[in-house]
Design an enzyme around this catalytic site. Structure first.
Site, PDB file in Angstrom:
ATOM      1  N   ASP A 125       0.780  -1.241   0.000  1.00 50.72           N
ATOM      2  CA  ASP A 125       0.000   0.000   0.000  1.00 50.72           C
ATOM      3  C   ASP A 125       0.810   1.288   0.000  1.00 50.72           C
ATOM      4  O   ASP A 125       0.523   2.193  -0.776  1.00 50.72           O
ATOM      5  CB  ASP A 125      -0.990  -0.001   1.197  1.00 50.72           C
ATOM      6  CG  ASP A 125      -2.029   1.101   1.100  1.00 50.72           C
ATOM      7  OD1 ASP A 125      -2.583   1.295   0.007  1.00 50.72           O
ATOM      8  OD2 ASP A 125      -2.285   1.777   2.124  1.00 50.72           O
ATOM      9  N   CYS A 180     -15.683  -7.133 -17.075  1.00 45.00           N
ATOM     10  CA  CYS A 180     -16.766  -6.215 -16.679  1.00 45.00           C
ATOM     11  C   CYS A 180     -17.846  -6.180 -17.756  1.00 45.00           C
ATOM     12  O   CYS A 180     -19.025  -5.942 -17.453  1.00 45.00           O
ATOM     13  CB  CYS A 180     -16.233  -4.796 -16.473  1.00 45.00           C
ATOM     14  SG  CYS A 180     -15.254  -4.609 -14.966  1.00 45.00           S
ATOM     15  N   CYS A 186     -21.261  -0.421 -10.753  1.00 45.83           N
ATOM     16  CA  CYS A 186     -20.417   0.328  -9.805  1.00 45.83           C
ATOM     17  C   CYS A 186     -20.540   1.832 -10.047  1.00 45.83           C
ATOM     18  O   CYS A 186     -20.560   2.627  -9.109  1.00 45.83           O
ATOM     19  CB  CYS A 186     -18.956  -0.119  -9.898  1.00 45.83           C
ATOM     20  SG  CYS A 186     -18.237  -0.001 -11.545  1.00 45.83           S
ATOM     21  N   CYS A 205     -14.824  10.927  -3.943  1.00 50.69           N
ATOM     22  CA  CYS A 205     -14.973   9.538  -3.462  1.00 50.69           C
ATOM     23  C   CYS A 205     -15.143   9.521  -1.930  1.00 50.69           C
ATOM     24  O   CYS A 205     -14.354  10.130  -1.196  1.00 50.69           O
ATOM     25  CB  CYS A 205     -13.720   8.757  -3.868  1.00 50.69           C
ATOM     26  SG  CYS A 205     -13.594   7.111  -3.167  1.00 50.69           S
ATOM     27  N   CYS A 237     -20.845  -4.750  -7.312  1.00 53.16           N
ATOM     28  CA  CYS A 237     -20.166  -5.555  -8.331  1.00 53.16           C
ATOM     29  C   CYS A 237     -20.634  -7.009  -8.286  1.00 53.16           C
ATOM     30  O   CYS A 237     -20.540  -7.669  -7.252  1.00 53.16           O
ATOM     31  CB  CYS A 237     -18.653  -5.492  -8.115  1.00 53.16           C
ATOM     32  SG  CYS A 237     -17.741  -6.528  -9.268  1.00 53.16           S
TER      33      CYS A 237
HETATM   34  C1  B12 Z   1      -4.364   6.277  -3.363  1.00 51.77           C
HETATM   35  C2  B12 Z   1      -5.181   5.055  -3.077  1.00 51.77           C
HETATM   36  C3  B12 Z   1      -6.536   5.238  -2.848  1.00 51.77           C
HETATM   37  C4  B12 Z   1      -7.252   6.543  -3.146  1.00 51.77           C
HETATM   38  C5  B12 Z   1      -7.471   6.655  -4.677  1.00 51.77           C
HETATM   39  C6  B12 Z   1      -8.118   5.381  -5.267  1.00 51.77           C
HETATM   40  C7  B12 Z   1      -7.842   5.158  -6.733  1.00 51.77           C
HETATM   41  N1  B12 Z   1      -8.784   4.531  -7.436  1.00 51.77           N
HETATM   42  O1  B12 Z   1      -6.785   5.494  -7.225  1.00 51.77           O
HETATM   43  C8  B12 Z   1      -8.548   6.397  -2.295  1.00 51.77           C
HETATM   44  C9  B12 Z   1      -8.318   6.980  -0.905  1.00 51.77           C
HETATM   45  C10 B12 Z   1      -9.799   7.019  -2.897  1.00 51.77           C
HETATM   46  C11 B12 Z   1      -8.619   4.876  -2.173  1.00 51.77           C
HETATM   47  C12 B12 Z   1      -9.785   4.194  -1.936  1.00 51.77           C
HETATM   48  C13 B12 Z   1      -9.863   2.815  -1.854  1.00 51.77           C
HETATM   49  N2  B12 Z   1      -8.844   1.946  -1.801  1.00 51.77           N
HETATM   50 CO1  B12 Z   1      -7.010   2.450  -2.156  1.00 51.77          CO
HETATM   51  N3  B12 Z   1      -5.224   2.732  -2.630  1.00 51.77           N
HETATM   52  C14 B12 Z   1      -4.574   3.774  -3.030  1.00 51.77           C
HETATM   53  C15 B12 Z   1      -3.131   3.430  -3.386  1.00 51.77           C
HETATM   54  C16 B12 Z   1      -2.216   3.869  -2.214  1.00 51.77           C
HETATM   55  C17 B12 Z   1      -2.637   4.045  -4.702  1.00 51.77           C
HETATM   56  C18 B12 Z   1      -3.627   3.885  -5.878  1.00 51.77           C
HETATM   57  C19 B12 Z   1      -3.205   4.673  -7.080  1.00 51.77           C
HETATM   58  O2  B12 Z   1      -2.066   4.618  -7.476  1.00 51.77           O
HETATM   59  N4  B12 Z   1      -4.137   5.424  -7.665  1.00 51.77           N
HETATM   60  C20 B12 Z   1      -3.910   6.167  -8.852  1.00 51.77           C
HETATM   61  C21 B12 Z   1      -4.762   5.611  -9.980  1.00 51.77           C
HETATM   62  C22 B12 Z   1      -4.543   6.333 -11.291  1.00 51.77           C
HETATM   63  O3  B12 Z   1      -4.308   4.320 -10.086  1.00 51.77           O
HETATM   64  P1  B12 Z   1      -5.274   3.064 -10.355  1.00 51.77           P
HETATM   65  O4  B12 Z   1      -6.692   3.421 -10.215  1.00 51.77           O
HETATM   66  O5  B12 Z   1      -4.718   1.908  -9.609  1.00 51.77           O
HETATM   67  O6  B12 Z   1      -5.029   2.904 -11.896  1.00 51.77           O
HETATM   68  C23 B12 Z   1      -3.799   2.433 -12.383  1.00 51.77           C
HETATM   69  C24 B12 Z   1      -3.897   1.040 -12.944  1.00 51.77           C
HETATM   70  O7  B12 Z   1      -4.872   0.299 -12.315  1.00 51.77           O
HETATM   71  C25 B12 Z   1      -4.088   1.252 -14.420  1.00 51.77           C
HETATM   72  N5  B12 Z   1      -5.425   1.120 -14.943  1.00 51.77           N
HETATM   73  C26 B12 Z   1      -6.613   1.336 -14.371  1.00 51.77           C
HETATM   74  N6  B12 Z   1      -7.589   1.093 -15.258  1.00 51.77           N
HETATM   75  C27 B12 Z   1      -6.994   0.738 -16.410  1.00 51.77           C
HETATM   76  C28 B12 Z   1      -7.541   0.391 -17.645  1.00 51.77           C
HETATM   77  C29 B12 Z   1      -6.666   0.086 -18.681  1.00 51.77           C
HETATM   78  C30 B12 Z   1      -7.256  -0.269 -20.016  1.00 51.77           C
HETATM   79  C31 B12 Z   1      -5.246   0.116 -18.485  1.00 51.77           C
HETATM   80  C32 B12 Z   1      -4.288  -0.197 -19.609  1.00 51.77           C
HETATM   81  C33 B12 Z   1      -4.741   0.444 -17.238  1.00 51.77           C
HETATM   82  C34 B12 Z   1      -5.615   0.750 -16.234  1.00 51.77           C
HETATM   83  O8  B12 Z   1      -3.674   2.546 -14.707  1.00 51.77           O
HETATM   84  C35 B12 Z   1      -3.489   3.323 -13.541  1.00 51.77           C
HETATM   85  C36 B12 Z   1      -2.096   3.836 -13.500  1.00 51.77           C
HETATM   86  O9  B12 Z   1      -1.208   2.778 -13.392  1.00 51.77           O
HETATM   87  C37 B12 Z   1      -3.202   1.859  -3.505  1.00 51.77           C
HETATM   88  C38 B12 Z   1      -1.952   1.101  -3.084  1.00 51.77           C
HETATM   89  C39 B12 Z   1      -0.858   1.220  -4.118  1.00 51.77           C
HETATM   90  N7  B12 Z   1       0.337   1.573  -3.693  1.00 51.77           N
HETATM   91  O10 B12 Z   1      -1.102   1.005  -5.289  1.00 51.77           O
HETATM   92  C40 B12 Z   1      -4.424   1.498  -2.611  1.00 51.77           C
HETATM   93  C41 B12 Z   1      -5.345   0.374  -3.098  1.00 51.77           C
HETATM   94  C42 B12 Z   1      -5.583   0.591  -4.560  1.00 51.77           C
HETATM   95  N8  B12 Z   1      -6.576   0.627  -2.361  1.00 51.77           N
HETATM   96  C43 B12 Z   1      -7.194  -0.431  -2.021  1.00 51.77           C
HETATM   97  C44 B12 Z   1      -8.476  -0.443  -1.400  1.00 51.77           C
HETATM   98  C45 B12 Z   1      -8.901  -1.730  -0.743  1.00 51.77           C
HETATM   99  C46 B12 Z   1      -9.281   0.711  -1.415  1.00 51.77           C
HETATM  100  C47 B12 Z   1     -10.765   0.809  -1.029  1.00 51.77           C
HETATM  101  C48 B12 Z   1     -11.604  -0.385  -1.455  1.00 51.77           C
HETATM  102  C49 B12 Z   1     -10.856   1.036   0.516  1.00 51.77           C
HETATM  103  C50 B12 Z   1     -12.266   1.317   1.001  1.00 51.77           C
HETATM  104  N9  B12 Z   1     -13.116   0.307   1.124  1.00 51.77           N
HETATM  105  O11 B12 Z   1     -12.585   2.449   1.293  1.00 51.77           O
HETATM  106  C51 B12 Z   1     -11.191   2.117  -1.768  1.00 51.77           C
HETATM  107  C52 B12 Z   1     -11.696   1.820  -3.200  1.00 51.77           C
HETATM  108  C53 B12 Z   1     -12.066   3.063  -3.979  1.00 51.77           C
HETATM  109  C54 B12 Z   1     -11.846   2.868  -5.483  1.00 51.77           C
HETATM  110  N10 B12 Z   1     -12.907   2.617  -6.241  1.00 51.77           N
HETATM  111  O12 B12 Z   1     -10.682   2.921  -5.919  1.00 51.77           O
HETATM  112  C55 B12 Z   1      -6.479  -1.684  -2.457  1.00 51.77           C
HETATM  113  C56 B12 Z   1      -7.178  -2.227  -3.730  1.00 51.77           C
HETATM  114  C57 B12 Z   1      -7.489  -3.704  -3.732  1.00 51.77           C
HETATM  115  C58 B12 Z   1      -8.146  -4.077  -5.057  1.00 51.77           C
HETATM  116  N11 B12 Z   1      -8.910  -5.155  -5.069  1.00 51.77           N
HETATM  117  O13 B12 Z   1      -7.978  -3.442  -6.060  1.00 51.77           O
HETATM  118  C59 B12 Z   1      -5.025  -1.132  -2.720  1.00 51.77           C
HETATM  119  C60 B12 Z   1      -4.271  -1.840  -3.849  1.00 51.77           C
HETATM  120  C61 B12 Z   1      -4.260  -1.259  -1.389  1.00 51.77           C
HETATM  121  C62 B12 Z   1      -3.803  -2.698  -1.117  1.00 51.77           C
HETATM  122  N12 B12 Z   1      -2.508  -2.913  -1.033  1.00 51.77           N
HETATM  123  O14 B12 Z   1      -4.564  -3.609  -0.986  1.00 51.77           O
HETATM  124  N13 B12 Z   1      -7.415   4.302  -2.391  1.00 51.77           N
END
Ligand code: B12
Length: 303
Positions: A125, A180, A186, A205, A237
Site C-alpha cells: 500500500d 466487466c 459500480c 470519493c 459488483c
Molecule cells: C491512493 C489510493 C486510494 C485513493 C485513490 C483510489 C484510486 N482509485 O486510485 C482512495 C483513498 C480514494 C482509495 C480508496 C480505496 N482503496 Co485504495 N489505494 C490507493 C493506493 C495507495 C494508490 C492507488 C493509485 O495509485 N491510484 C492512482 C490511480 C490512477 O491508479 P489506479 O486506479 O490503480 O489505476 C492504475 C492502474 O490500475 C491502471 N489502470 C486502471 N484502469 C486501467 C484500464 C486500462 C485499459 C489500463 C491499460 C490500465 C488501467 O492505470 C493506472 C495507473 O497505473 C493503492 C496502493 C498502491 N500503492 O497502489 C491502494 C489500493 C488501490 N486501495 C485499495 C483499497 C482496498 C481501497 C478501497 C476499497 C478502501 C475502502 N473500502 O474504502 C477504496 C476503493 C475506492 C476505489 N474505487 O478505488 C487496495 C485495492 C485492492 C483491489 N482489489 O484493487 C489497494 C491496492 C491497497 C492494497 N494494497 O490492498 N485508495
C-alpha cells in the site's frame, strides 16, 4: 525465475491464494501504458490532497528508483471478510474489520521470505508502486470499471502486496480478460458520482473524503453513514455477490459496532485506544468526528 523455487509454495502456505510473477523488462512496455495513465490522473488533479501520490510520480514512472536491482515482480493477493460492517445506519469499509493489514501482510511476507538469499523489497500500500497494475500484469485479475482489481472467483475484496526482487524473471503470464463487459453497476452505485469507467475522481470519493481529506466537505457531500472508507462500488459488483454469501460467518470487531451515542461522546484518548491495532488508527480523531457529524448532520441521531 526457477519453476522449482520454493517462494511460491511458501506464499501459498502463508495464506495467499493468489500469487503471480513476471519479468520486469518483459512487462515494462505494458507497465509504461499504466504509468502514463497514472501521470495523466495526477495532472488532472484527481489525487486531491494526497500529495504523496504526486511526489511519487517519478518512482512510478521508473520502478528502479524504488528498487535499483529490480529484475522481477511478485504479486500476492488475499481475500478479506466480505461481510458488511454496519449497525444503526453507520458503516465502515469492510477492510477495517480486523487487524491493520499493512502490518500483518508485511510480517507474513517477511516470514515467508526470511530464508531466501535473493534481494527483495516488500510493498504493501504505502510504497510508490502501482499495485493494481502489477497485479494485472502478473495475471492475478483484471482492473474493473470501479478501478479495483477483480478476480473472477474471489471478487475484489482483496488486499494486494507487491515484492520487487532481483530474481531472474518469468515470461509474462496470460493476462485476465476484462470481464466487466457492459456492466456499469459500480458507476451508478456511487452516490457522489466519483466514478467514470476505469477512472476515479478522488475528490468526490467517500473513501477519500472520510480517510484522506483533512478539510470540511460536510456541506457538499452526503456519505451514506460511512464513518471510514466506503464499499458501495464494490457492493454493486456482481463478482462480489458470491463472496458476500460466503462470508456471513465472519465476526465483526466489537469496536466497529459501538452505538452512535457512545461515538458522539468518545474522547480522543478513548478513540486512540480503541483503534490502535486497526487500520482505522490511520484516521485522525478530528477527521473521525467530522465523518460522524456528516452521518448525523444535526449532531443528533436521526431515527
Ligand atoms: C491512493 C489510493 C486510494 C485513493 C485513490 C483510489 C484510486 N482509485 O486510485 C482512495 C483513498 C480514494 C482509495 C480508496 C480505496 N482503496 Co485504495 N489505494 C490507493 C493506493 C495507495 C494508490 C492507488 C493509485 O495509485 N491510484 C492512482 C490511480 C490512477 O491508479 P489506479 O486506479 O490503480 O489505476 C492504475 C492502474 O490500475 C491502471 N489502470 C486502471 N484502469 C486501467 C484500464 C486500462 C485499459 C489500463 C491499460 C490500465 C488501467 O492505470 C493506472 C495507473 O497505473 C493503492 C496502493 C498502491 N500503492 O497502489 C491502494 C489500493 C488501490 N486501495 C485499495 C483499497 C482496498 C481501497 C478501497 C476499497 C478502501 C475502502 N473500502 O474504502 C477504496 C476503493 C475506492 C476505489 N474505487 O478505488 C487496495 C485495492 C485492492 C483491489 N482489489 O484493487 C489497494 C491496492 C491497497 C492494497 N494494497 O490492498 N485508495
Amino acid at each position: 525465475m526457477q519453476p522449482t523455487s520454493k517462494w511460491r509454495d511458501k506464499l501459498l502456505a502463508a495464506g495467499y491464494p493468489l500469487v503471480g510473477s513476471v519479468d520486469y523488462s518483459l512487462a515494462e512496455p505494458l507497465y509504461q501504458e499504466h504509468a502514463k495513465r497514472y501521470q495523466a490522473w495526477i495532472q488532472k488533479g484527481s489525487h486531491g490532497s494526497m500529495e504523496y501520490l504526486k511526489r511519487g510520480l517519478d518512482r512510478r514512472l521508473n520502478p528502479k528508483l524504488v528498487f535499483p536491482e529490480l529484475k522481477s515482480v511478485i504479486v500476492v493477493a488475499k481475500p478479506y471478510p466480505a461481510q458488511p460492517v454496519t449497525k444503526n445506519g453507520l458503516s465502515y469499509a469492510r477492510y477495517l474489520n480486523g487487524p491493520d493489514y499493512h502490518e500483518t501482510m508485511k510480517r507474513e511476507l517477511g516470514e515467508a521470505f526470511q530464508d531466501e538469499t535473493f534481494a527483495y523489497k516488500i510493498c504493501v500500500d504505502t510504497s510508490a508502486v502501482l499495485e493494481r497494475t502489477w497485479a494485472a500484469l502478473t495475471g492475478i485479475g483484471w482492473i474493473g470499471k470501479n478501478t479495483l482489481l477483480i478476480h473472477p472467483q474471489f471478487g475484489s475484496y482483496l488486499f494486494i502486496g507487491v515484492i520487487f526482487t532481483d530474481l531472474e524473471g518469468e515470461p509474462p503470464p496470460l493476462l485476465h480478460k476484462d470481464y466487466c463487459g457492459p456492466c456499469t453497476r459500480c458507476i451508478t452505485a456511487c452516490p457522489t458520482q466519483a466514478l467514470e469507467p476505469h477512472d476515479l475522481e478522488s475528490r468526490r470519493c467517500i473513501s477519500y473524503l472520510t480517510l484522506e481529506e483533512r478539510g470540511d466537505w460536510k456541506e457538499r457531500f452526503a456519505t451514506r453513514g460511512f464513518l471510514a472508507g466506503c464499499d458501495l462500488c464494490q457492493e454493486a459488483c456482481p463478482y462480489n455477490t458470491k463472496a458476500d454469501r460466503r462470508a456471513t460467518s465472519d465476526s465483526i470487531e466489537e469496536h466497529l459496532l459501538l452505538e452512535p451515542e457512545l461515538l458522539l461522546n468518545e474522547s480522543e484518548v478513548a478513540y486512540r485506544a480503541r483503534v490502535k491495532d486497526s487500520a482505522l488508527s490511520r484516521v485522525k480523531f478530528a477527521d473521525f468526528k467530522r465523518n460522524l457529524s456528516a452521518a448525523f448532520p444535526s449532531g443528533v441521531r436521526k431515527k
